[in-house]
Design a protein around this motif. Structure first.
Motif, mmCIF file in Angstrom:
data_model
loop_
_atom_site.group_PDB
_atom_site.id
_atom_site.type_symbol
_atom_site.label_atom_id
_atom_site.label_comp_id
_atom_site.label_asym_id
_atom_site.label_seq_id
_atom_site.Cartn_x
_atom_site.Cartn_y
_atom_site.Cartn_z
ATOM 1 N N LYS A 184 -1.679 -0.801 -18.113
ATOM 2 C CA LYS A 184 -3.079 -0.614 -17.722
ATOM 3 C C LYS A 184 -3.153 -0.043 -16.309
ATOM 4 N N GLY A 185 -2.298 -0.566 -15.410
ATOM 5 C CA GLY A 185 -2.253 -0.020 -14.055
ATOM 6 C C GLY A 185 -1.825 1.434 -14.043
ATOM 7 N N VAL A 186 -0.829 1.761 -14.864
ATOM 8 C CA VAL A 186 -0.368 3.148 -14.941
ATOM 9 C C VAL A 186 -1.494 4.052 -15.434
ATOM 10 N N GLN A 187 -2.243 3.577 -16.418
ATOM 11 C CA GLN A 187 -3.358 4.362 -16.941
ATOM 12 C C GLN A 187 -4.420 4.591 -15.863
ATOM 13 N N LEU A 188 -4.712 3.557 -15.079
ATOM 14 C CA LEU A 188 -5.733 3.679 -14.041
ATOM 15 C C LEU A 188 -5.285 4.559 -12.885
ATOM 16 N N VAL A 189 -3.979 4.692 -12.696
ATOM 17 C CA VAL A 189 -3.482 5.559 -11.624
ATOM 18 C C VAL A 189 -3.993 6.985 -11.811
ATOM 19 N N PHE A 190 -4.082 7.444 -13.055
ATOM 20 C CA PHE A 190 -4.469 8.827 -13.317
ATOM 21 C C PHE A 190 -5.936 9.090 -13.004
ATOM 22 N N SER A 191 -6.737 8.043 -12.869
ATOM 23 C CA SER A 191 -8.136 8.222 -12.490
ATOM 24 C C SER A 191 -8.373 7.899 -11.020
ATOM 25 N N ASP A 192 -7.348 7.464 -10.322
ATOM 26 C CA ASP A 192 -7.451 7.141 -8.894
ATOM 27 C C ASP A 192 -6.854 8.300 -8.101
ATOM 28 N N PHE A 193 -7.705 9.101 -7.491
ATOM 29 C CA PHE A 193 -7.263 10.385 -6.945
ATOM 30 C C PHE A 193 -6.186 10.224 -5.878
ATOM 31 N N LEU A 195 -4.387 7.640 -4.982
ATOM 32 C CA LEU A 195 -3.196 6.934 -5.446
ATOM 33 C C LEU A 195 -2.353 7.840 -6.331
ATOM 34 N N LEU A 196 -3.017 8.637 -7.157
ATOM 35 C CA LEU A 196 -2.281 9.589 -7.985
ATOM 36 C C LEU A 196 -1.535 10.595 -7.116
ATOM 37 N N VAL A 197 -2.179 11.039 -6.033
ATOM 38 C CA VAL A 197 -1.530 11.974 -5.115
ATOM 39 C C VAL A 197 -0.331 11.323 -4.438
ATOM 40 N N SER A 615 12.725 4.978 -4.258
ATOM 41 C CA SER A 615 11.286 4.905 -4.519
ATOM 42 C C SER A 615 10.591 3.961 -3.550
ATOM 43 N N ASP A 616 11.237 2.875 -3.149
ATOM 44 C CA ASP A 616 10.625 1.944 -2.208
ATOM 45 C C ASP A 616 10.384 2.593 -0.854
ATOM 46 N N LEU A 617 11.152 3.634 -0.531
ATOM 47 C CA LEU A 617 10.951 4.334 0.729
ATOM 48 C C LEU A 617 9.826 5.350 0.633
ATOM 49 N N LEU A 618 9.579 5.855 -0.561
ATOM 50 C CA LEU A 618 8.649 6.962 -0.711
ATOM 51 C C LEU A 618 7.292 6.548 -1.247
ATOM 52 N N ILE A 619 7.205 5.435 -1.970
ATOM 53 C CA ILE A 619 5.932 4.993 -2.537
ATOM 54 C C ILE A 619 5.399 3.848 -1.687
ATOM 55 N N PRO A 620 4.172 3.971 -1.149
ATOM 56 C CA PRO A 620 3.621 2.899 -0.325
ATOM 57 C C PRO A 620 3.564 1.587 -1.097
ATOM 58 N N PRO A 621 3.881 0.467 -0.451
ATOM 59 C CA PRO A 621 3.895 -0.816 -1.165
ATOM 60 C C PRO A 621 2.534 -1.203 -1.712
ATOM 61 N N THR A 622 1.438 -0.794 -1.040
ATOM 62 C CA THR A 622 0.118 -1.128 -1.557
ATOM 63 C C THR A 622 -0.193 -0.384 -2.842
#
Length: 659
Positions: A184-193, A195-197, A615-622
C-alpha cells in the motif's frame, strides 16, 4: 446522477498549527557518493548543490518548530505570543496539548472540523511518538499512533511503511499484513510527487551505476574469451621470443594503459572495445553501439538526471507539491514572496485562506493574478473567498471568469451550484450541478462527498496540478547544466558536454576502422571446437568452421548429416576459462554468447546490489521507515534472480544451446 450535496456555512475559526519532526537531510552523503562513483573531481560543482541542500534542510527544520495547538478552551485559542520567551513556552505546551487531543478528543471529529485532507506534519509528529513508544516496548500504543497517522494523512505512504515496520518487529510471521501495508505504501509513493522524486533519483543513479558495471563486466568477459588470441598474436609477432605468460601480461598492461596514464574510465572502456571489436558478434557490436548512443544523448539526459537528484533543494517546488497534495501547513510557507513569482503568492494566499484571513488571502491572490492573469484556479479561489465572505454575486462573477478561460473546469461549475443554493436559487443550482456532472462525473461525485465530509468547506479550492509540478521541475534543468558539465568532464576529460554527440559519432567511426584493422593485422583466430588460438596460416576449414589441425583430424571422418550433431556439440562447448563468469547472474549468458539476456541480468543484479548496500545512504529515512526490513526484499529478489538465471541456463543446456 449524484446526489446534490447539502452544505453548512463555514464558521469563524482560528488557524491550527501542528508540530512535526523532520529527519536530518542526507543529501550531502548522496552527492559525495555520486562524486566517488563518477571517478571525477567535480567537487566545485557539487559544493553548489550541497549548499542548496543544507539551505533546504534549515528551512525544513524551521518549519518543523512546534507551534500552538488549540484546546477546547477559547482562552488558549486566542493567546497571543508576543515575546520569544512566550513562543518557547507555547511550543513546550504544544506537545502536551496535542497529546491530550489525541488521547481524549474524537479524532475523526477533529479531522472533519479542521477540514484536514492531509497533514504530513501532524502525521510526522504522531509517527515520532510511535517510534518512541515502539522503542520503549509499548507496541499497542505504537500501532494506535500509526493508525492515527494513517487517518490524518491517508494519501501519505509513510504511515503505511511504519505500520509494516511495526508488524515486522512485533509479528514477523504475519506476512500478509506486512505485505499489505508495505505494498500500500509503494502504491501511494506513485501519487506522492516529492517522495516519488526522492525515490526516482537513487533509482536513476542505480541505473547509471548498473549500466556502467554491466559494460565493465562485458569487458571482463571479453578479456576471458579473447585473451588467448591476443597472446597468440603477440607470440607470433615476437618470433617466438615472448612466451604466452609474458605475452598475457603485456596485453593486460596494454588493456589498462588508459587507467595507468590517468585517463578517465570512459576512455578505458572505449579502448577495450576497440581491442576486442574484431572478435565481437553482430549482436555484441549492437549492444556496444547502444551504449555509445546513450553517451551521445547525455547532454540532454544528464541535466535532467541531476535536476531529479536535487529536486528537493527547491523550496518553491516543495511548497507547490504540498499545495498539490492539500497538505495544509499551519506555519507560514517560508517563501520570499517578492522572489517566488506568482506561485509564491498563490501558495501564501492558500495558506491565509485556510487560516480564515480572507482579506489577506484576497490581496495575495490578486498579486498572483497580476503574474498570471488568465489562471482559472486563481479566479476560482477568489470566488471561494467571496463565497465565504457571503458575497455570492461577486463569487459567481469570479466563477464565470474562470469558466471563460477554462470552460471545462468542473470545480468552478460545482462551486457555482453551491453559491446558487446559498442564494436560494435551487433550480439554477441543480442545473449548474448537472452541467458539472456531465463534464466529469467522477470529479463531481468526489467534490460532493468532500463537501459532505467537511461541512465547513463546502466549495472546492483549486490547487497546483501534477503537470504544474512537472513543468516547475523541468524549468530547473537549465540550472544543472554547470554541474552536468563538470561531471561529464570528469568522465571523459576536458571536453565540453555539448560535444558528446560528436564524440559518440567519432567513436563509432573509429570502432568500424578497428574492425578493418583487426582483419588485416590480427594474425590469429579461435578454433571453433577447442577454442584455442591458432594462427591464420595454420587454420583449417571443416564445413563452415575455422578449426585447428588436431580438431580437423578429430572430426574429419564426419561426413554424414546424421553425425553432424557431434560437430555442433563441439562448437557449443564452453571452454573452462569462462566458467568463473557463471558466478555472476548474466555472466554465464555472456559466456554462451547470449549477450542481450546476459547484459539485462547483469544490470538487474547490480541494481539489486546497489539497493542492498547503498540505499540507506541515498534514500532519506523519512521516506521509507523500513530500511532494515525493507532490505529483505532486495535480498529475496537477488535469490530469485539467481534461481531464474540458473533455470534459464539449465533449460538452454537441455536444448543443447551450450555444453
Amino acid at each position: 446522477m449524484g446526489k446534490y450535496p447539502s452544505i453548512t456555512r463555514r464558521n469563524g475559526r482560528k488557524d491550527l498549527k501542528a508540530p512535526a519532526t523532520q529527519a536530518q537531510s542526507i543529501c550531502i552523503t548522496r552527492l559525495v557518493f555520486l562524486a566517488v562513483f563518477f571517478y571525477t573531481q567535480p567537487y566545485t560543482a557539487l559544493a553548489q548543490v550541497i549548499e542548496n541542500e543544507v539551505s533546504v534542510e534549515k528551512n525544513l527544520e524551521t518549519r518543523a518548530l512546534l507551534s500552538e495547538v488549540p484546546e477546547e478552551s477559547e482562552a488558549v485559542l486566542n493567546t497571543e505570543i508576543s515575546t520569544e520567551a512566550n513562543k518557547t513556552t507555547e511550543a513546550n505546551k504544544t506537545t502536551v496539548l496535542l497529546e491530550e487531543l489525541m488521547r481524549d478528543a474524537d479524532f475523526n471529529d477533529f479531522i472533519v472540523d479542521k477540514g484536514i485532507v492531509r497533514s504530513d506534519r501532524v502525521s510526522s509528529y504522531l509517527l515520532f511518538q510511535a517510534e518512541s513508544a515502539l522503542r520503549s516496548g509499548r507496541e499497542d500504543e505504537a500501532i494506535k499512533l500509526g493508525q492515527m497517522a494513517s487517518k490524518i494523512s491517508p494519501l501519505s505512504p509513510t504511515p503505511s511503511f511504519f505500520m509494516a515496520k511495526v508488524i515486522w518487529q512485533t509479528r514477523p510471521f504475519d506476512l500478509v499484513n506486512i505485505l499489505f501495508h508495505y505494498l500500500k505504501g509503494v502504491q501511494l509513493v506513485f501519487s506522492d510527487f516529492l517522495l516519488l522524486v526522492s525515490v526516482l533519483s537513487p533509482f536513476l543513479l542505480f541505473l547509471l551505476f548498473s549500466t556502467a558495471l554491466s559494460m565493465l563486466a562485458f569487458i571482463f568477459y571479453s578479456l576471458f574469451a579473447f585473451l588467448p588470441i591476443w597472446v597468440h598474436h603477440i607470440f607470433e609477432h615476437s618470433k617466438g621470443y615472448v612466451y604466452p605468460i609474458p605475452a598475457g601480461l603485456i596485453f593486460t598492461l596494454l588493456l589498462i594503459a588508459p587507467l595507468l596514464l590517468g585517463l578517465p574510465v570512459l576512455w578505458f572502456m572505449f579502448f577495450a572495445f576497440a581491442l576486442f571489436w574484431g572478435f565481437y558478434s553482430r549482436l555484441e557490436k549492437t549492444m556496444v553501439f547502444i551504449f555509445i548512443f546513450g553517451l551521445g544523448v547525455i547532454p540532454w539526459v544528464l541535466p535532467f538526471v541531476f535536476t531529479i537528484f536535487t529536486a528537493n533543494s527547491s523550496l518553491l517546488l516543495d511548497e507547490m507539491s504540498r499545495n498539490y497534495h492539500s497538505d495544509y501547513l499551519w506555519t507560514p510557507p517560508p517563501l520570499e514572496l517578492e522572489d517566488a513569482g506568482w506561485e509564491g503568492w498563490f501558495i501564501r494566499a492558500s495558506y491565509e485562506a485556510q487560516g480564515g484571513d480572507y482579506v489577506k488571502a484576497t490581496r495575495f491572490y490578486q498579486k498572483a493574478l497580476e503574474g498570471n492573469p488568465d489562471s482559472p484556479m486563481i479566479l476560482n479561489n477568489l470566488g471561494n473567498l467571496a463565497f465565504y465572505s457571503k458575497h455570492y454575486d461577486k463569487a459567481l462573477e469570479y466563477y464565470q471568469k474562470a469558466l471563460v478561460v477554462a470552460p471545462s473546469l468542473v470545480s468552478a461549475h460545482y462551486n457555482m451550484s453551491q453559491a446558487y443554493r446559498e442564494m436560494l436559487l435551487f433550480k439554477k443550482g441543480e442545473a449548474t450541478f448537472a452541467k458539472a456532472h456531465a463534464i466529469n462525473t467522477q470529479s463531481t461525485e468526489k467534490y460532493a462527498m468532500q463537501s459532505a465530509r467537511y461541512p465547513n468547506f463546502p466549495v472546492i479550492e483549486e490547487r497546483f496540478t501534477k503537470a504544474d509540478l512537472v513543468n516547475r521541475l523541468l524549468s530547473q534543468v537549465g540550472d544543472r547544466n554547470e554541474l552536468s558539465e563538470k561531471i561529464w568532464q570528469g568522465l571523459i576529460g576536458n571536453i565540453a558536454l555539448n560535444k558528446a554527440p560528436m564524440i559518440a559519432v567519432i567513436w563509432v567511426v573509429l570502432l568500424l576502422i578497428a574492425g578493418l584493422f583487426h582483419k588485416s593485422f590480427i594474425s590469429g583466430t579461435q578454433c571453433a571446437f577447442c577454442k584455442k588460438a591458432i594462427c591464420n596460416r595454420c587454420t583449417r576449414r571443416l564445413f563452415s568452421y575455422q578449426v585447428c589441425r588436431p580438431c580437423e583430424m578429430r572430426f574429419m571422418t564426419v561426413r554424414k548429416k546424421s553425425d553432424f550433431t557431434i560437430v555442433e556439440d563441439a562448437v557449443k562447448r564452453i571452454p573452462a576459462r569462462l566458467y568463473p563468469l557463471f558466478i555472476l547472474p548474466g555472466g554465464g549468458h555472456l559466456a554462451i554468447r547470449w549477450t542481450k539476456t546476459g547484459l539485462f541480468f547483469l544490470a538487474f543484479f547490480f541494481m539489486l546490489l546497489s539497493s542492498i548496500f547503498i540505499s540507506d545512504l541515498l534514500i532519506p529515512p523519512t521516506a521509507w521507515y523500513l530500511h532494515r526490513s525493507g532490505s529483505v526484499l532486495p535480498i529475496v529478489f537477488l535469490i530469485m534472480l539467481y534461481l531464474v538465471v540458473l533455470i534459464d541456463l539449465v533449460i538452454k543446456r537441455g536444448q543443447r544451446k551450450w555444453l
